[in-house]
Design a protein around this motif. Structure first.
Motif, PDB file in Angstrom:
ATOM      1  N   ASP A 144      14.778  -1.406   5.304  1.00 42.41           N
ATOM      2  CA  ASP A 144      16.159  -1.675   4.920  1.00 42.41           C
ATOM      3  C   ASP A 144      16.271  -2.071   3.449  1.00 42.41           C
ATOM      4  OD1 ASP A 144      17.158  -1.143   7.481  1.00 42.41           O
ATOM      5  OD2 ASP A 144      16.670  -3.165   8.167  1.00 42.41           O
ATOM      6  N   TYR A 145      15.171  -2.529   2.850  1.00 44.40           N
ATOM      7  CA  TYR A 145      15.204  -2.882   1.426  1.00 44.40           C
ATOM      8  C   TYR A 145      15.449  -1.634   0.573  1.00 44.40           C
ATOM      9  CZ  TYR A 145      13.724  -4.609  -3.142  1.00 44.40           C
ATOM     10  OH  TYR A 145      13.669  -4.944  -4.469  1.00 44.40           O
ATOM     11  N   ARG A 146      14.769  -0.551   0.930  1.00 44.10           N
ATOM     12  CA  ARG A 146      14.964   0.708   0.200  1.00 44.10           C
ATOM     13  C   ARG A 146      16.229   1.425   0.643  1.00 44.10           C
ATOM     14  NH1 ARG A 146      10.261   2.682  -2.433  1.00 44.10           N
ATOM     15  NH2 ARG A 146       8.449   1.331  -2.118  1.00 44.10           N
ATOM     16  N   GLY A 147      16.619   1.212   1.912  1.00 47.14           N
ATOM     17  CA  GLY A 147      17.834   1.828   2.422  1.00 47.14           C
ATOM     18  C   GLY A 147      17.680   3.302   2.726  1.00 47.14           C
ATOM     19  N   GLY A 148      18.790   3.915   3.068  1.00 49.83           N
ATOM     20  CA  GLY A 148      18.777   5.340   3.378  1.00 49.83           C
ATOM     21  C   GLY A 148      17.901   5.632   4.583  1.00 49.83           C
ATOM     22  N   GLN A 149      17.037   6.631   4.446  1.00 50.79           N
ATOM     23  CA  GLN A 149      16.154   7.057   5.534  1.00 50.79           C
ATOM     24  C   GLN A 149      14.741   6.490   5.389  1.00 50.79           C
ATOM     25  OE1 GLN A 149      17.293   8.915   8.264  1.00 50.79           O
ATOM     26  NE2 GLN A 149      19.185   8.261   7.254  1.00 50.79           N
ATOM     27  N   ALA A 150      14.593   5.463   4.549  1.00 53.59           N
ATOM     28  CA  ALA A 150      13.256   4.943   4.261  1.00 53.59           C
ATOM     29  C   ALA A 150      12.656   4.227   5.474  1.00 53.59           C
ATOM     30  CB  ALA A 150      13.308   3.981   3.071  1.00 53.59           C
ATOM     31  N   ILE A 151      11.344   4.392   5.620  1.00 51.85           N
ATOM     32  CA  ILE A 151      10.591   3.695   6.662  1.00 51.85           C
ATOM     33  C   ILE A 151       9.353   3.077   6.024  1.00 51.85           C
ATOM     34  CG2 ILE A 151      11.367   5.193   8.543  1.00 51.85           C
ATOM     35  CD1 ILE A 151       8.665   6.670   8.312  1.00 51.85           C
ATOM     36  N   GLN A 152       8.707   2.186   6.743  1.00 48.52           N
ATOM     37  CA  GLN A 152       7.461   1.614   6.253  1.00 48.52           C
ATOM     38  C   GLN A 152       6.571   1.220   7.426  1.00 48.52           C
ATOM     39  OE1 GLN A 152       7.855  -2.091   4.098  1.00 48.52           O
ATOM     40  NE2 GLN A 152       9.475  -2.842   5.434  1.00 48.52           N
ATOM     41  N   LEU A 153       5.286   1.091   7.151  1.00 45.55           N
ATOM     42  CA  LEU A 153       4.336   0.591   8.127  1.00 45.55           C
ATOM     43  C   LEU A 153       4.140  -0.900   7.884  1.00 45.55           C
ATOM     44  CD1 LEU A 153       1.563   3.356   7.948  1.00 45.55           C
ATOM     45  CD2 LEU A 153       3.797   3.436   9.097  1.00 45.55           C
ATOM     46  N   ILE A 154       4.309  -1.695   8.936  1.00 46.89           N
ATOM     47  CA  ILE A 154       4.003  -3.127   8.867  1.00 46.89           C
ATOM     48  C   ILE A 154       2.602  -3.291   9.437  1.00 46.89           C
ATOM     49  CG2 ILE A 154       4.762  -5.451   9.441  1.00 46.89           C
ATOM     50  CD1 ILE A 154       6.841  -3.870   7.875  1.00 46.89           C
ATOM     51  N   VAL A 155       1.631  -3.525   8.568  1.00 43.12           N
ATOM     52  CA  VAL A 155       0.226  -3.521   8.974  1.00 43.12           C
ATOM     53  C   VAL A 155      -0.143  -4.865   9.604  1.00 43.12           C
ATOM     54  CG1 VAL A 155      -2.155  -3.289   8.179  1.00 43.12           C
ATOM     55  CG2 VAL A 155      -0.347  -1.866   7.174  1.00 43.12           C
ATOM     56  N   GLU A 156      -0.735  -4.808  10.791  1.00 44.01           N
ATOM     57  CA  GLU A 156      -1.251  -5.999  11.460  1.00 44.01           C
ATOM     58  C   GLU A 156      -2.748  -6.179  11.204  1.00 44.01           C
ATOM     59  OE1 GLU A 156       0.381  -8.271  13.260  1.00 44.01           O
ATOM     60  OE2 GLU A 156       2.319  -7.290  12.965  1.00 44.01           O
ATOM     61  N   HIS A 157      -3.444  -5.083  10.992  1.00 39.84           N
ATOM     62  CA  HIS A 157      -4.897  -5.148  10.836  1.00 39.84           C
ATOM     63  C   HIS A 157      -5.379  -3.867  10.186  1.00 39.84           C
ATOM     64  CE1 HIS A 157      -9.134  -5.816  11.763  1.00 39.84           C
ATOM     65  NE2 HIS A 157      -9.178  -4.683  12.422  1.00 39.84           N
ATOM     66  N   GLY A 158      -6.369  -3.994   9.313  1.00 41.64           N
ATOM     67  CA  GLY A 158      -6.976  -2.824   8.706  1.00 41.64           C
ATOM     68  C   GLY A 158      -8.484  -2.962   8.682  1.00 41.64           C
TER      69      GLY A 158
ATOM     70  N   LEU B 265       0.830  -1.205   0.000  1.00 34.51           N
ATOM     71  CA  LEU B 265       0.000   0.000   0.000  1.00 34.51           C
ATOM     72  C   LEU B 265       0.863   1.254   0.000  1.00 34.51           C
ATOM     73  CD1 LEU B 265      -2.316  -1.129   2.940  1.00 34.51           C
ATOM     74  CD2 LEU B 265      -3.038  -1.032   0.549  1.00 34.51           C
ATOM     75  N   GLU B 266       0.313   2.305  -0.584  1.00 32.19           N
ATOM     76  CA  GLU B 266       0.808   3.651  -0.324  1.00 32.19           C
ATOM     77  C   GLU B 266      -0.345   4.385   0.339  1.00 32.19           C
ATOM     78  OE1 GLU B 266       2.997   7.514  -2.371  1.00 32.19           O
ATOM     79  OE2 GLU B 266       1.798   6.163  -3.626  1.00 32.19           O
ATOM     80  N   VAL B 267      -0.090   4.931   1.525  1.00 35.32           N
ATOM     81  CA  VAL B 267      -1.153   5.569   2.294  1.00 35.32           C
ATOM     82  C   VAL B 267      -0.730   6.987   2.648  1.00 35.32           C
ATOM     83  CG1 VAL B 267      -1.995   3.387   3.246  1.00 35.32           C
ATOM     84  CG2 VAL B 267      -0.265   4.695   4.505  1.00 35.32           C
ATOM     85  N   ALA B 268      -1.735   7.779   2.996  1.00 34.90           N
ATOM     86  CA  ALA B 268      -1.479   9.178   3.364  1.00 34.90           C
ATOM     87  C   ALA B 268      -2.120   9.481   4.703  1.00 34.90           C
ATOM     88  CB  ALA B 268      -2.026  10.118   2.299  1.00 34.90           C
ATOM     89  N   CYS B 269      -1.396  10.239   5.520  1.00 37.78           N
ATOM     90  CA  CYS B 269      -1.914  10.753   6.786  1.00 37.78           C
ATOM     91  C   CYS B 269      -1.632  12.254   6.774  1.00 37.78           C
ATOM     92  CB  CYS B 269      -1.228  10.058   7.956  1.00 37.78           C
ATOM     93  SG  CYS B 269      -1.768  10.629   9.571  1.00 37.78           S
ATOM     94  N   GLY B 270      -2.677  13.041   6.473  1.00 40.16           N
ATOM     95  CA  GLY B 270      -2.437  14.458   6.276  1.00 40.16           C
ATOM     96  C   GLY B 270      -1.594  14.654   5.031  1.00 40.16           C
ATOM     97  N   THR B 271      -0.482  15.352   5.160  1.00 45.37           N
ATOM     98  CA  THR B 271       0.400  15.582   4.013  1.00 45.37           C
ATOM     99  C   THR B 271       1.455  14.499   3.865  1.00 45.37           C
ATOM    100  OG1 THR B 271       1.849  16.962   5.378  1.00 45.37           O
ATOM    101  CG2 THR B 271       0.076  18.073   4.183  1.00 45.37           C
ATOM    102  N   LEU B 272       1.519  13.582   4.816  1.00 52.34           N
ATOM    103  CA  LEU B 272       2.515  12.512   4.772  1.00 52.34           C
ATOM    104  C   LEU B 272       2.082  11.414   3.811  1.00 52.34           C
ATOM    105  CD1 LEU B 272       3.439  11.988   8.541  1.00 52.34           C
ATOM    106  CD2 LEU B 272       4.990  12.759   6.739  1.00 52.34           C
ATOM    107  N   ARG B 273       3.024  10.921   3.009  1.00 56.74           N
ATOM    108  CA  ARG B 273       2.806   9.755   2.154  1.00 56.74           C
ATOM    109  C   ARG B 273       3.731   8.666   2.651  1.00 56.74           C
ATOM    110  NH1 ARG B 273       0.510  11.524  -2.992  1.00 56.74           N
ATOM    111  NH2 ARG B 273       1.450   9.728  -4.040  1.00 56.74           N
ATOM    112  N   LEU B 274       3.177   7.481   2.931  1.00 54.71           N
ATOM    113  CA  LEU B 274       3.936   6.406   3.574  1.00 54.71           C
ATOM    114  C   LEU B 274       3.732   5.089   2.841  1.00 54.71           C
ATOM    115  CD1 LEU B 274       2.754   7.337   7.153  1.00 54.71           C
ATOM    116  CD2 LEU B 274       5.125   7.592   6.356  1.00 54.71           C
ATOM    117  N   ASN B 275       4.796   4.271   2.794  1.00 57.15           N
ATOM    118  CA  ASN B 275       4.696   2.921   2.269  1.00 57.15           C
ATOM    119  C   ASN B 275       4.259   1.978   3.380  1.00 57.15           C
ATOM    120  OD1 ASN B 275       5.627   3.271  -0.491  1.00 57.15           O
ATOM    121  ND2 ASN B 275       7.627   3.753   0.404  1.00 57.15           N
ATOM    122  N   ALA B 276       3.455   0.986   3.018  1.00 51.57           N
ATOM    123  CA  ALA B 276       2.971   0.015   3.996  1.00 51.57           C
ATOM    124  C   ALA B 276       2.890  -1.351   3.348  1.00 51.57           C
ATOM    125  CB  ALA B 276       1.593   0.431   4.534  1.00 51.57           C
ATOM    126  N   ILE B 277       3.065  -2.396   4.149  1.00 51.48           N
ATOM    127  CA  ILE B 277       2.930  -3.773   3.693  1.00 51.48           C
ATOM    128  C   ILE B 277       2.062  -4.523   4.690  1.00 51.48           C
ATOM    129  CG2 ILE B 277       5.126  -4.399   4.803  1.00 51.48           C
ATOM    130  CD1 ILE B 277       3.839  -6.037   1.601  1.00 51.48           C
TER     131      ILE B 277
END
Length: 570
Positions: free
Chosen positions: A553-567, A517-529
């Motif tokens: 760590d797959y993207r490296g650098g300063q990248a972060i992601q959300l690991i989704v447990e439930h939606g 997923l690519e999700v948004a919270c306000g102006t933030l755009r975040l990657n999620a799996i």
């Protein structure tokens, strides 16, 4: 899918935290009952002393005498990761403390069944042992211990499983869960128990002068203690967290045994960033796979070798066995879900407990099937397979939910229906048992009836406990790394989980079952799996997510992601 409810944790943050601990971590620690840095991240200096652990005087006397008289000590392991690491700790530790004649044995799941059985004792006769040391089992092995002692062998039991109404006839027993044992923590894994025995033995040898000024550093074994503790899913109380944190520090620093580093390599992990979750999801399954499908001796040899090349070869074999296990497990889970559908059981119509059997299932994998079905349905689950192809004896593995003590449930069924279960043992959340194929319908009925009597609607509701919302400034690499390294996280000390509302900007299916997923919270755009998150329907445009924040760590650098447990849709 079973309905899940997100509930936020409550906490009250105490005083006295150093500025180096971010406010977010202080809140997370407080929600887990840790109100100062010592409780939050205990060190080895905070370990409980062994003094109050019952049976140590007899155990150390047996071992010291065997070492002094050059007796043959055989460490008898078990065919899971806790048993394998405990065996490796026992063998390595005894050799470090001067035992010159130490070997090991481990039952084969198909040939011998669980623990020190009479059949295994018959095979051990060829080794001509003087002293058997059981690790991670023994408290329920009455017949095997009696058979060993009838041959004139001494037996030391080290175990952590709950005892039955009577104890086996061993020369010494060390188990923090014996009735009346004063050891403050009842949460030790089998590998933790044998480590404490070694600590006490070292002190005994020091006092008697047997070490001759050359005292071994037993902390060199803590990488193995950490792996076994995490793998066995025992609660990570302060004592166990001290063990796991120390073991992780060794592994991250490139120390520890060659076998574990080879397993880190073949599993695609990186030692400097290793976490308790990596142990649970990458290292432990590869060790466990040997005991499930082949011979746990492969796993133990990997943990005992000091030769890096041999360790890589063994780790590669274990990696291949684990891949085979994964395929077999998925087929069996698919079979289990088909059995539920055939029985008219759906997410809308669920009994209080599940009992499943297929004559084609593998006995080494039924525990994983029970675990998967328990997670999906939030019901206590027992899965059975023939002990061997065509056998009338079944081996079962049980997994439970919070509030339902599975070992006590089996004891209640056994008390109400004597002779129905041939043998059983385990913990609050996991147990094993054996019974005849003819007894299965009666057992299933009795087990479900007990569950219905003990479980109310609240316990059957799946609840995700959240640490609340993250603010916009928390979505960064520094916070993600602080959360990752703030543990060790694990059973009863869970990894931080957050919740919040997000817009779904895009999505795609990954690997047939997962949702990227690519999700948004306000102006933030975040990657999620969301692993296992694809259920044949596109996600709604707006979701409330329960998630973990992690470095990508797959993207490296300063990248972060959300690991989704439930939606859930909004």
């Amino acid at each position: 899918m079973i309905q899940r409810t997100i509930r936020r944790r409550e906490c009250q943050i105490g005083e006295g935290w150093p500025d180096s601990v971010p406010p977010l971590l202080r809140r997370i620690y407080a929600a887990r009952g840790a109100h100062d840095p010592q409780q939050a991240q205990p060190r080895l200096a905070n370990l409980l002393p062994p003094d109050s652990l019952g049976g140590l005087a007899q155990a150390t006397a047996l071992l010291a005498d065997a070492i002094a008289r050059d007796r043959h000590i055989v460490v008898v392991g078990d065919f899971d990761c806790d048993g394998a690491t405990a065996c490796a700790v026992g063998v390595r530790g005894l050799r470090m403390l001067g035992a010159a004649h130490v070997s090991y044995a481990v039952p084969n799941r198909i040939v011998h069944g669980y623990g020190l059985s009479p059949a295994l004792v018959d095979e051990l006769a060829a080794l001509r042992p003087d002293l058997l040391v059981t690790v991670d089992h023994g408290i329920a092995c009455h017949a095997g211990i009696a058979a060993a002692m009838a041959r004139g062998w001494q037996v030391l039991v080290t175990d952590h499983h709950l005892p039955g109404d009577r104890l086996p006839p061993a020369d010494a027993i060390v188990n923090p869960n014996l009735r009346g044992d004063a050891f403050p923590s009842k949460m030790l894994a089998g590998v933790g128990v044998i480590f404490y025995v070694l600590l006490a033995l070292r002190r005994h040898l020091r006092v008697t002068g047997a070490l001759a000024g050359c005292e071994p550093d037993l902390t060199a074994l803590l990488d193995l203690v950490a792996v076994g503790t995490v793998a066995d899913l025992v609660p990570l109380d302060a004592n166990n967290r001290a063990f796991v944190a120390a073991g992780l520090r060794r592994l991250r620093a490139g120390q520890g045994c060659a076998g574990l580093h080879a397993l880190i390599e073949v599993s695609g992990r990186e030692a400097p960033r290793l976490t308790a979750a990596d142990i649970g999801y990458a290292l432990a399954p590869r060790i466990n796979a040997a005991g499930r499908l082949e011979d746990m001796a492969l796993g133990i040899e990997c943990l005992l070798t000091d030769d890096a090349r041999q360790a890589r070869e063994l780790a590669t074999v274990l990696h291949g066995i684990n891949a085979e296990r994964q395929g077999l497990q998925q087929n069996m889970v698919d079979d289990a879900e088909a059995l539920l559908a055939k029985a008219g059981i759906s997410d809308e119509i669920l009994p209080s407990a599940l009992c499943l059997f297929d004559p084609e299932w593998h006995p080494g994998v039924v525990g994983l099937v029970a675990s998967k079905l328990k997670e999906r349905t939030h019901r206590p689950t027992v899965a059975f397979a023939p002990a061997e192809p065509g056998s009338g004896l079944l081996r079962g593995s049980a997994r439970s939910i919070p509030g339902f003590h599975i070992r006590d449930a089996l004891a209640a069924v056994d008390a109400a229906h004597p002779g129905l279960i041939e043998k059983f043992g385990g913990h609050a959340m996991a147990a094993g048992l054996a019974l005849s194929l003819d007894a299965l319908p009666a057992f299933a009925s009795a087990f479900r009836a007990h569950a219905e009597a003990m479980l109310d609607a609240a316990l059957l509701q799946s609840v995700l406990l959240s640490d609340g919302e993250l603010v916009a400034t928390d979505f960064n690499r520094a916070t993600a790394e602080a959360l990752r390294d703030g543990g060790p996280w694990g059973q009863a000390y869970p990894e931080p989980l957050f919740d919040g509302e997000f817009d779904v900007l895009s999505w795609r299916i990954v690997g047939e079952r997962h949702l990227k997923l690519e999700v948004a919270c306000g102006t933030l755009r975040l990657n999620a799996i969301h692993f296992g998150g694809w259920h044949n329907q596109p996600p709604p445009p707006r979701l409330r997510l329960a998630y973990r924040l992690a470095p990508d760590d797959y993207r490296g650098g300063q990248a972060i992601q959300l690991i989704v447990e439930h939606g859930e849709a909004l």
